[in-house]
Design a protein around this motif. Structure first.
Motif, PDB file in Angstrom:
ATOM      1  N   PHE A 131       0.826  -1.212   0.000  1.00 18.81           N
ATOM      2  CA  PHE A 131       0.000   0.000   0.000  1.00 18.81           C
ATOM      3  C   PHE A 131       0.861   1.262   0.000  1.00 18.81           C
ATOM      4  O   PHE A 131       0.523   2.241  -0.668  1.00 18.81           O
ATOM      5  CB  PHE A 131      -0.954  -0.019   1.191  1.00 18.81           C
ATOM      6  N   ASP A 132       1.958   1.244   0.723  1.00 24.77           N
ATOM      7  CA  ASP A 132       2.869   2.388   0.705  1.00 24.77           C
ATOM      8  C   ASP A 132       3.528   2.522  -0.660  1.00 24.77           C
ATOM      9  O   ASP A 132       3.728   3.640  -1.149  1.00 24.77           O
ATOM     10  CB  ASP A 132       3.924   2.236   1.798  1.00 24.77           C
ATOM     11  N   ALA A 133       3.859   1.402  -1.290  1.00 27.08           N
ATOM     12  CA  ALA A 133       4.464   1.444  -2.629  1.00 27.08           C
ATOM     13  C   ALA A 133       3.489   2.015  -3.650  1.00 27.08           C
ATOM     14  O   ALA A 133       3.878   2.818  -4.509  1.00 27.08           O
ATOM     15  CB  ALA A 133       4.909   0.045  -3.046  1.00 27.08           C
ATOM     16  N   VAL A 134       2.220   1.632  -3.550  1.00 23.63           N
ATOM     17  CA  VAL A 134       1.204   2.183  -4.454  1.00 23.63           C
ATOM     18  C   VAL A 134       1.059   3.681  -4.220  1.00 23.63           C
ATOM     19  O   VAL A 134       1.003   4.471  -5.172  1.00 23.63           O
ATOM     20  CB  VAL A 134      -0.146   1.453  -4.260  1.00 23.63           C
ATOM     21  N   SER A 135       1.029   4.088  -2.959  1.00 18.84           N
ATOM     22  CA  SER A 135       0.895   5.508  -2.630  1.00 18.84           C
ATOM     23  C   SER A 135       2.082   6.311  -3.169  1.00 18.84           C
ATOM     24  O   SER A 135       1.905   7.384  -3.754  1.00 18.84           O
ATOM     25  CB  SER A 135       0.793   5.672  -1.119  1.00 18.84           C
ATOM     26  N   ARG A 136       3.285   5.794  -2.972  1.00 20.31           N
ATOM     27  CA  ARG A 136       4.476   6.510  -3.447  1.00 20.31           C
ATOM     28  C   ARG A 136       4.522   6.569  -4.974  1.00 20.31           C
ATOM     29  O   ARG A 136       4.891   7.594  -5.549  1.00 20.31           O
ATOM     30  CB  ARG A 136       5.740   5.864  -2.901  1.00 20.31           C
ATOM     31  N   SER A 137       4.171   5.479  -5.633  1.00 20.39           N
ATOM     32  CA  SER A 137       4.209   5.502  -7.096  1.00 20.39           C
ATOM     33  C   SER A 137       3.142   6.446  -7.648  1.00 20.39           C
ATOM     34  O   SER A 137       3.390   7.159  -8.622  1.00 20.39           O
ATOM     35  CB  SER A 137       4.034   4.093  -7.661  1.00 20.39           C
ATOM     36  N   PHE A 138       1.962   6.488  -7.020  1.00 21.89           N
ATOM     37  CA  PHE A 138       0.934   7.426  -7.460  1.00 21.89           C
ATOM     38  C   PHE A 138       1.373   8.868  -7.239  1.00 21.89           C
ATOM     39  O   PHE A 138       1.117   9.731  -8.083  1.00 21.89           O
ATOM     40  CB  PHE A 138      -0.387   7.158  -6.735  1.00 21.89           C
ATOM     41  N   SER A 139       2.031   9.136  -6.114  1.00 20.01           N
ATOM     42  CA  SER A 139       2.478  10.505  -5.868  1.00 20.01           C
ATOM     43  C   SER A 139       3.556  10.909  -6.868  1.00 20.01           C
ATOM     44  O   SER A 139       3.634  12.073  -7.266  1.00 20.01           O
ATOM     45  CB  SER A 139       2.987  10.667  -4.442  1.00 20.01           C
ATOM     46  N   ASN A 140       4.383   9.958  -7.284  1.00 18.67           N
ATOM     47  CA  ASN A 140       5.382  10.264  -8.311  1.00 18.67           C
ATOM     48  C   ASN A 140       4.729  10.524  -9.657  1.00 18.67           C
ATOM     49  O   ASN A 140       5.136  11.422 -10.392  1.00 18.67           O
ATOM     50  CB  ASN A 140       6.392   9.131  -8.436  1.00 18.67           C
ATOM     51  N   VAL A 141       3.719   9.730  -9.996  1.00 13.60           N
ATOM     52  CA  VAL A 141       3.048   9.886 -11.290  1.00 13.60           C
ATOM     53  C   VAL A 141       2.269  11.197 -11.341  1.00 13.60           C
ATOM     54  O   VAL A 141       2.363  11.947 -12.314  1.00 13.60           O
ATOM     55  CB  VAL A 141       2.113   8.688 -11.565  1.00 13.60           C
ATOM     56  N   TYR A 142       1.507  11.472 -10.305  1.00 13.62           N
ATOM     57  CA  TYR A 142       0.656  12.665 -10.326  1.00 13.62           C
ATOM     58  C   TYR A 142       1.351  13.912  -9.788  1.00 13.62           C
ATOM     59  O   TYR A 142       0.889  15.023 -10.024  1.00 13.62           O
ATOM     60  CB  TYR A 142      -0.642  12.408  -9.559  1.00 13.62           C
ATOM     61  N   GLY A 143       2.469  13.755  -9.093  1.00 13.17           N
ATOM     62  CA  GLY A 143       3.194  14.910  -8.573  1.00 13.17           C
ATOM     63  C   GLY A 143       3.906  15.676  -9.668  1.00 13.17           C
ATOM     64  O   GLY A 143       3.820  16.901  -9.748  1.00 13.17           O
ATOM     65  N   LYS A 144       4.630  14.963 -10.499  1.00 12.44           N
ATOM     66  CA  LYS A 144       5.368  15.588 -11.606  1.00 12.44           C
ATOM     67  C   LYS A 144       5.294  14.672 -12.829  1.00 12.44           C
ATOM     68  O   LYS A 144       6.251  13.975 -13.168  1.00 12.44           O
ATOM     69  CB  LYS A 144       6.814  15.825 -11.209  1.00 12.44           C
ATOM     70  N   PRO A 145       4.151  14.673 -13.517  1.00 15.88           N
ATOM     71  CA  PRO A 145       3.973  13.744 -14.642  1.00 15.88           C
ATOM     72  C   PRO A 145       4.885  14.031 -15.831  1.00 15.88           C
ATOM     73  O   PRO A 145       5.344  13.101 -16.499  1.00 15.88           O
ATOM     74  CB  PRO A 145       2.504  13.903 -15.018  1.00 15.88           C
ATOM     75  N   TRP A 146       5.173  15.308 -16.103  1.00 15.98           N
ATOM     76  CA  TRP A 146       6.020  15.630 -17.247  1.00 15.98           C
ATOM     77  C   TRP A 146       7.458  15.181 -17.011  1.00 15.98           C
ATOM     78  O   TRP A 146       8.130  14.715 -17.923  1.00 15.98           O
ATOM     79  CB  TRP A 146       5.974  17.125 -17.557  1.00 15.98           C
ATOM     80  N   ARG A 147       7.911  15.324 -15.786  1.00 10.75           N
ATOM     81  CA  ARG A 147       9.271  14.879 -15.462  1.00 10.75           C
ATOM     82  C   ARG A 147       9.364  13.360 -15.573  1.00 10.75           C
ATOM     83  O   ARG A 147      10.323  12.828 -16.111  1.00 10.75           O
ATOM     84  CB  ARG A 147       9.673  15.341 -14.071  1.00 10.75           C
TER      85      ARG A 147
END
Length: 177
Positions: free
Chosen positions: A30-46
């Motif tokens: 669950f933490d891995a899903v949360s972190r990967s989602f925050s990476n995807v939606y935090g800075k999608p262009w990067r």
């Protein structure tokens, strides 16, 4: 429907970041899903830019490894042509091409040619397997590097900050003293 679309896009784009998240942070699913989602939606262009660079670099590396495997098989086939008659070599091992390293295989007539073709086929499959294993290794290595870069960009965490177990930490501090 909107929530499902958000989850599907996050899961598709962040799937390769989940495994490094578990390794870096020593976390659960669950933490891995949360972190990967925050990476995807935090800075999608990067993330898109880093992914594009990884795909281009990976393609060049995979083509180089495939070329090296092809040249290895092709040179071996040419040297075998010097010692065998062409019809026997063609029955044992068809000439490899760059797109098809295995060659089109037809079963030979005699048992001795069949056995020789089987043994050669095993070794060619080893070379092809090594090429495939390079691709798999490159994918997981690139995913780990992408996660470290995105974690640095989104969370501001240093690239070399990795979670270590207490036992490992104690061993590292003992050796440094």
């Amino acid at each position: 429907a909107f929530f499902i679309a958000v989850v599907l896009v996050g899961a598709a784009a962040g799937l390769s970041l989940m495994f490094p998240a578990i390794a870096y942070e020593d976390s659960d699913f669950f933490d891995a899903v949360s972190r990967s989602f925050s990476n995807v939606y935090g800075k999608p262009w990067r993330l898109g830019f880093y992914t594009f660079l990884a795909v281009v670099y990976g393609t060049v590396c995979c083509l180089f490894v495939r070329l090296f495997a092809f040249l290895t098989l092709w040179v071996t086939h040419r040297f075998l042509q010097l010692g065998l008659r062409d019809d026997k070599l063609q029955a044992i091992w068809p000439a490899p091409t760059f797109p098809d390293l295995l060659g089109t295989f037809t079963a030979p007539d005699s048992w001795s040619l069949w056995l020789a073709a089987f043994l050669v086929r095993i070794w060619v499959l080893v070379i092809v397997g090594l090429t495939i294993s390079f691709v798999i290794s490159l994918y997981f290595s690139a995913s780990t590097i992408l996660y470290a870069l995105m974690r640095n960009s989104v969370d501001g965490t240093s690239l070399d900050e990795i979670h270590l177990e207490d036992k490992e930490t104690a061993e590292i501090t003992e050796t440094s003293e």
